[in-house]
Design a protein around this motif. Structure first.
Motif, PDB file in Angstrom:
ATOM      1  N   THR A   1      36.814  51.757  40.122  1.00  0.00           N
ATOM      2  CA  THR A   1      36.538  50.551  40.913  1.00  0.00           C
ATOM      3  C   THR A   1      37.817  49.753  41.135  1.00  0.00           C
ATOM      4  OG1 THR A   1      34.314  50.406  39.952  1.00  0.00           O
ATOM      5  CG2 THR A   1      35.164  48.442  41.042  1.00  0.00           C
ATOM      6  N   TYR A   2      38.579  49.611  40.068  1.00  0.00           N
ATOM      7  CA  TYR A   2      39.833  48.854  40.168  1.00  0.00           C
ATOM      8  C   TYR A   2      40.824  49.540  41.097  1.00  0.00           C
ATOM      9  CZ  TYR A   2      43.975  46.276  38.698  1.00  0.00           C
ATOM     10  OH  TYR A   2      45.112  45.499  38.681  1.00  0.00           O
ATOM     11  N   ILE A   3      40.856  50.873  41.086  1.00  0.00           N
ATOM     12  CA  ILE A   3      41.724  51.599  42.016  1.00  0.00           C
ATOM     13  C   ILE A   3      41.369  51.226  43.457  1.00  0.00           C
ATOM     14  CG2 ILE A   3      42.279  53.889  42.946  1.00  0.00           C
ATOM     15  CD1 ILE A   3      41.914  54.990  40.094  1.00  0.00           C
ATOM     16  N   CYS A   4      40.075  51.218  43.774  1.00  0.00           N
ATOM     17  CA  CYS A   4      39.621  50.879  45.123  1.00  0.00           C
ATOM     18  C   CYS A   4      40.063  49.471  45.520  1.00  0.00           C
ATOM     19  CB  CYS A   4      38.094  50.982  45.212  1.00  0.00           C
ATOM     20  SG  CYS A   4      37.433  52.646  45.015  1.00  0.00           S
ATOM     21  N   LEU A   5      39.828  48.512  44.622  1.00  0.00           N
ATOM     22  CA  LEU A   5      40.166  47.125  44.931  1.00  0.00           C
ATOM     23  C   LEU A   5      41.677  46.914  44.995  1.00  0.00           C
ATOM     24  CD1 LEU A   5      37.479  45.388  42.691  1.00  0.00           C
ATOM     25  CD2 LEU A   5      37.470  45.585  45.188  1.00  0.00           C
ATOM     26  N   THR A   6      42.426  47.632  44.148  1.00  0.00           N
ATOM     27  CA  THR A   6      43.888  47.516  44.183  1.00  0.00           C
ATOM     28  C   THR A   6      44.448  48.038  45.501  1.00  0.00           C
ATOM     29  OG1 THR A   6      44.032  47.763  41.782  1.00  0.00           O
ATOM     30  CG2 THR A   6      46.033  48.172  43.029  1.00  0.00           C
ATOM     31  N   ILE A   7      43.893  49.134  46.006  1.00  0.00           N
ATOM     32  CA  ILE A   7      44.337  49.669  47.297  1.00  0.00           C
ATOM     33  C   ILE A   7      44.171  48.624  48.398  1.00  0.00           C
ATOM     34  CG2 ILE A   7      43.754  51.339  49.107  1.00  0.00           C
ATOM     35  CD1 ILE A   7      43.127  53.348  46.852  1.00  0.00           C
ATOM     36  N   LEU A   8      42.993  48.004  48.455  1.00  0.00           N
ATOM     37  CA  LEU A   8      42.745  46.985  49.478  1.00  0.00           C
ATOM     38  C   LEU A   8      43.627  45.765  49.277  1.00  0.00           C
ATOM     39  CD1 LEU A   8      38.847  47.011  49.831  1.00  0.00           C
ATOM     40  CD2 LEU A   8      40.528  47.778  51.513  1.00  0.00           C
TER      41      LEU A   8
ATOM     42  N   ILE B   1      47.466  55.869  49.435  1.00  0.00           N
ATOM     43  CA  ILE B   1      46.926  55.400  50.716  1.00  0.00           C
ATOM     44  C   ILE B   1      48.042  55.170  51.728  1.00  0.00           C
ATOM     45  CG2 ILE B   1      46.923  52.877  50.420  1.00  0.00           C
ATOM     46  CD1 ILE B   1      43.942  54.944  51.648  1.00  0.00           C
ATOM     47  N   LEU B   2      49.225  54.781  51.255  1.00  0.00           N
ATOM     48  CA  LEU B   2      50.359  54.609  52.169  1.00  0.00           C
ATOM     49  C   LEU B   2      50.823  55.950  52.726  1.00  0.00           C
ATOM     50  CD1 LEU B   2      52.538  51.846  50.460  1.00  0.00           C
ATOM     51  CD2 LEU B   2      51.234  51.666  52.571  1.00  0.00           C
ATOM     52  N   PHE B   3      50.901  56.955  51.863  1.00  0.00           N
ATOM     53  CA  PHE B   3      51.253  58.294  52.345  1.00  0.00           C
ATOM     54  C   PHE B   3      50.202  58.807  53.334  1.00  0.00           C
ATOM     55  CE2 PHE B   3      54.200  58.860  48.653  1.00  0.00           C
ATOM     56  CZ  PHE B   3      55.299  59.290  49.392  1.00  0.00           C
ATOM     57  N   TYR B   4      48.946  58.547  53.027  1.00  0.00           N
ATOM     58  CA  TYR B   4      47.870  58.978  53.920  1.00  0.00           C
ATOM     59  C   TYR B   4      48.005  58.315  55.286  1.00  0.00           C
ATOM     60  CZ  TYR B   4      43.172  59.317  55.889  1.00  0.00           C
ATOM     61  OH  TYR B   4      42.104  59.538  56.714  1.00  0.00           O
ATOM     62  N   LYS B   5      48.283  57.014  55.295  1.00  0.00           N
ATOM     63  CA  LYS B   5      48.410  56.286  56.558  1.00  0.00           C
ATOM     64  C   LYS B   5      49.580  56.817  57.382  1.00  0.00           C
ATOM     65  CE  LYS B   5      48.375  52.841  59.638  1.00  0.00           C
ATOM     66  NZ  LYS B   5      49.462  53.301  60.495  1.00  0.00           N
TER      67      LYS B   5
ATOM     68  N   SER C   1      46.693  58.886  62.758  1.00  0.00           N
ATOM     69  CA  SER C   1      47.331  58.770  64.068  1.00  0.00           C
ATOM     70  C   SER C   1      48.185  57.512  64.155  1.00  0.00           C
ATOM     71  CB  SER C   1      46.257  58.735  65.166  1.00  0.00           C
ATOM     72  OG  SER C   1      46.828  58.402  66.410  1.00  0.00           O
ATOM     73  N   GLU C   2      49.363  57.640  64.762  1.00  0.00           N
ATOM     74  CA  GLU C   2      50.245  56.492  64.942  1.00  0.00           C
ATOM     75  C   GLU C   2      49.620  55.433  65.841  1.00  0.00           C
ATOM     76  OE1 GLU C   2      54.031  57.721  66.342  1.00  0.00           O
ATOM     77  OE2 GLU C   2      54.519  58.920  64.571  1.00  0.00           O
ATOM     78  N   GLN C   3      48.612  55.824  66.625  1.00  0.00           N
ATOM     79  CA  GLN C   3      47.958  54.874  67.521  1.00  0.00           C
ATOM     80  C   GLN C   3      47.040  53.917  66.770  1.00  0.00           C
ATOM     81  OE1 GLN C   3      48.984  54.902  70.690  1.00  0.00           O
ATOM     82  NE2 GLN C   3      50.278  56.629  70.045  1.00  0.00           N
ATOM     83  N   LEU C   4      46.722  54.256  65.516  1.00  0.00           N
ATOM     84  CA  LEU C   4      45.845  53.401  64.722  1.00  0.00           C
ATOM     85  C   LEU C   4      46.669  52.261  64.125  1.00  0.00           C
ATOM     86  CD1 LEU C   4      42.913  53.139  63.647  1.00  0.00           C
ATOM     87  CD2 LEU C   4      43.660  54.384  61.612  1.00  0.00           C
ATOM     88  N   SER C   5      46.380  51.045  64.532  1.00  0.00           N
ATOM     89  CA  SER C   5      47.156  49.882  64.091  1.00  0.00           C
ATOM     90  C   SER C   5      46.880  49.575  62.620  1.00  0.00           C
ATOM     91  CB  SER C   5      46.789  48.662  64.940  1.00  0.00           C
ATOM     92  OG  SER C   5      45.455  48.256  64.676  1.00  0.00           O
ATOM     93  N   TRP C   6      47.787  48.768  62.032  1.00  0.00           N
ATOM     94  CA  TRP C   6      47.603  48.331  60.653  1.00  0.00           C
ATOM     95  C   TRP C   6      46.288  47.565  60.520  1.00  0.00           C
ATOM     96  CZ3 TRP C   6      50.527  50.545  57.191  1.00  0.00           C
ATOM     97  CH2 TRP C   6      51.825  50.945  57.511  1.00  0.00           C
ATOM     98  N   LEU C   7      45.968  46.737  61.520  1.00  0.00           N
ATOM     99  CA  LEU C   7      44.756  45.923  61.460  1.00  0.00           C
ATOM    100  C   LEU C   7      43.501  46.794  61.452  1.00  0.00           C
ATOM    101  CD1 LEU C   7      43.424  43.141  61.505  1.00  0.00           C
ATOM    102  CD2 LEU C   7      43.568  43.188  64.011  1.00  0.00           C
TER     103      LEU C   7
ATOM    104  N   GLN D   1      38.986  49.648  58.492  1.00  0.00           N
ATOM    105  CA  GLN D   1      38.340  50.912  58.123  1.00  0.00           C
ATOM    106  C   GLN D   1      38.344  51.117  56.609  1.00  0.00           C
ATOM    107  OE1 GLN D   1      40.001  54.197  60.310  1.00  0.00           O
ATOM    108  NE2 GLN D   1      39.178  53.520  62.276  1.00  0.00           N
ATOM    109  N   CYS D   2      39.437  50.719  55.969  1.00  0.00           N
ATOM    110  CA  CYS D   2      39.507  50.812  54.508  1.00  0.00           C
ATOM    111  C   CYS D   2      38.457  49.919  53.853  1.00  0.00           C
ATOM    112  CB  CYS D   2      40.896  50.418  54.014  1.00  0.00           C
ATOM    113  SG  CYS D   2      42.168  51.668  54.299  1.00  0.00           S
ATOM    114  N   ILE D   3      38.212  48.759  54.444  1.00  0.00           N
ATOM    115  CA  ILE D   3      37.197  47.857  53.903  1.00  0.00           C
ATOM    116  C   ILE D   3      35.836  48.541  53.870  1.00  0.00           C
ATOM    117  CG2 ILE D   3      35.863  45.755  54.371  1.00  0.00           C
ATOM    118  CD1 ILE D   3      38.467  44.434  55.272  1.00  0.00           C
TER     119      ILE D   3
END
Length: 429
Positions: free
Chosen positions: A233-240, A374-378, A383-389, A394-396
């Motif tokens: 659970t903490y891993i999930c929340l830390t990623i976000l 998650i950073l490596f995955y991004k 796709s580079e067309q997927l914005s940070w926002l 989607q991660c949420i």
């Protein structure tokens, strides 16, 4: 110094004094860790990956390695050397920022890794001053809101240095650290005057002791399924949390607030006040098991708020600023309890000898490992067309749902284990 210790020992102000001292010390640590995230570094990249992503990855890898090392280091920490360790570790991180400023890109990426490693052990040292007391929730809440306030504040200072004084983004992190050095030393001196837990504290919360290898193995064996649920659970929340914190500049740019340095602090202050109030109220819950369950409930509430605010934002029913405040509040309501309350009450509930630092560093080490992943995955598979926002929203959905299910399972596991332990104690009474 002796007079200060004597007055604190006999005064109810010890909790507030310790809380404020810890808050300022840890806030100053952020001045050596987070300012560089206020910069965007233009269009720089290396091997096709954004230069800022490399910096965040390098620092997070260093921070993650530090957490793994800290599992043993913090568990066996000698209390008499805590302040010296803080000064040495932050001094090492500051020298790494100097190396970052002096070394040309991309070779200076290495210095961000060297910056992250020593900083990863600061939390465990600072929290060791506070744990095992009847007012640990209050003090821990103050310490934890430094995650929220200080991160935004040091980024505001960094942004101001770049926009008003035209400081290079490479020199800015080192100079922000320089500005906070006097405050760090003064607040650390104050924290070192805090007296140890009283006999009443030890009776209510269980005595906290260093954990050698046999004690660490016994703790894991006793609570393994529950620890796994809490850690994931903490891993999930830390990623976000880490994604929101590290890429706040990019998120605000996507939302149309790129030229507003104060937005970092403005949006984090209400979040800090709400979380401080919610965490601080738990100090009035004397029953450790009830407080432990309430922490689970608070985490669930935070995840629901995270979902609800995002739904409203996607439907254009709330503004971007309100969305960032609400999602930040929900995220930190889920994240903060792990950093001062969940494991504190776990030890107190089951009266198992040990300290919070050990289990917290297990969670932290894998949590930051998740952030790196998650950073490596991004960068490599999305796709580079997927914005940070859009990636953040989607991660949420995905990570938030997973963490909601996991914390429900944890609540069930520990409630069953507690009832069994109570039944066993009655049988042997």
């Amino acid at each position: 110094m002796k007079l200060i210790r004597e007055r604190l020992q006999t005064s109810m102000s010890v909790s507030i004094f310790a809380a404020l001292s810890a808050f300022v010390v840890y806030s100053c640590m952020y001045a050596f860790r987070k300012p560089f995230t206020a910069a965007t570094f233009g269009d720089m990249d290396w091997w096709g990956i954004d230069f800022k992503v490399w910096l965040i990855l390098a620092q997070t890898v260093g921070y993650t390695l530090s957490k793994f090392y800290g599992i043993r280091f913090i568990a066996e920490l000698n209390p008499t050397r805590r302040s010296l360790y803080v000064l040495l570790l932050i001094g090492m991180a500051w020298l790494a920022l100097l190396g970052f400023a002096l070394t040309p890109a991309p070779f200076n990426i290495l210095f961000m890794l060297l910056n992250g490693f020593p900083l990863g052990m600061i939390w465990g040292i600072v929290f060791s001053y506070l744990e095992g007391r009847k007012t640990t929730e209050l003090m821990g809440a103050f310490l934890s809101i430094s995650f929220i306030v200080s991160s935004g504040f040091v980024k505001t200072v960094g942004k101001w240095l770049m926009t008003s004084l035209e400081v290079s983004p490479f020199w800015m992190p080192f100079l922000v650290g320089l500005l906070f050095c006097p405050l760090l030393y003064a607040s650390l001196w104050c924290l070192d005057q805090v007296p140890p837990p009283t006999p009443e504290d030890e009776r209510l919360r269980t005595r906290r002791i260093p954990m050698d290898r046999p004690r660490r193995k016994a703790f894991i064996k006793t609570f393994l399924p529950g620890i796994l649920l809490l850690v994931v659970t903490y891993i999930c929340l830390t990623i976000l949390r880490d994604f929101r914190d590290n890429f706040a500049a990019e998120l605000w740019k996507s939302l149309g607030y790129a030229q507003n340095p104060g937005i970092f602090t403005f949006t984090e202050l209400p979040i800090a006040l709400i979380v401080l109030l919610m965490m601080g109220l738990l100090v009035f819950v004397r029953n450790n098991y009830q407080a432990f369950m309430l922490n689970h409930g608070m985490i669930l509430t935070g995840i629901v708020l995270l979902f609800g605010a995002t739904v409203l934002f996607r439907q254009n029913m709330i503004s971007p600023v309100l969305w960032m405040i609400l999602t930040g509040t929900g995220l930190y309501l889920g994240y903060i309890p792990f950093n001062c309350l969940v494991f504190e009450r776990l030890i107190a509930t089951f009266k198992h000898p040990g300290n919070v630092g050990f289990v917290m560093y297990i969670a932290d080490s894998f949590g930051y490992l998740g952030s790196v992943g998650i950073l490596f995955y991004k960068e490599l598979w999305v796709s580079e067309q997927l914005s940070w926002l859009r990636f953040y929203t989607q991660c949420i959905w995905v990570i938030g749902l997973l963490s909601f299910c996991l914390i429900l399972c944890s609540l069930f596991y520990f409630s069953v284990k507690y009832k069994k332990s109570k039944t066993a104690s009655l049988q042997y009474a």
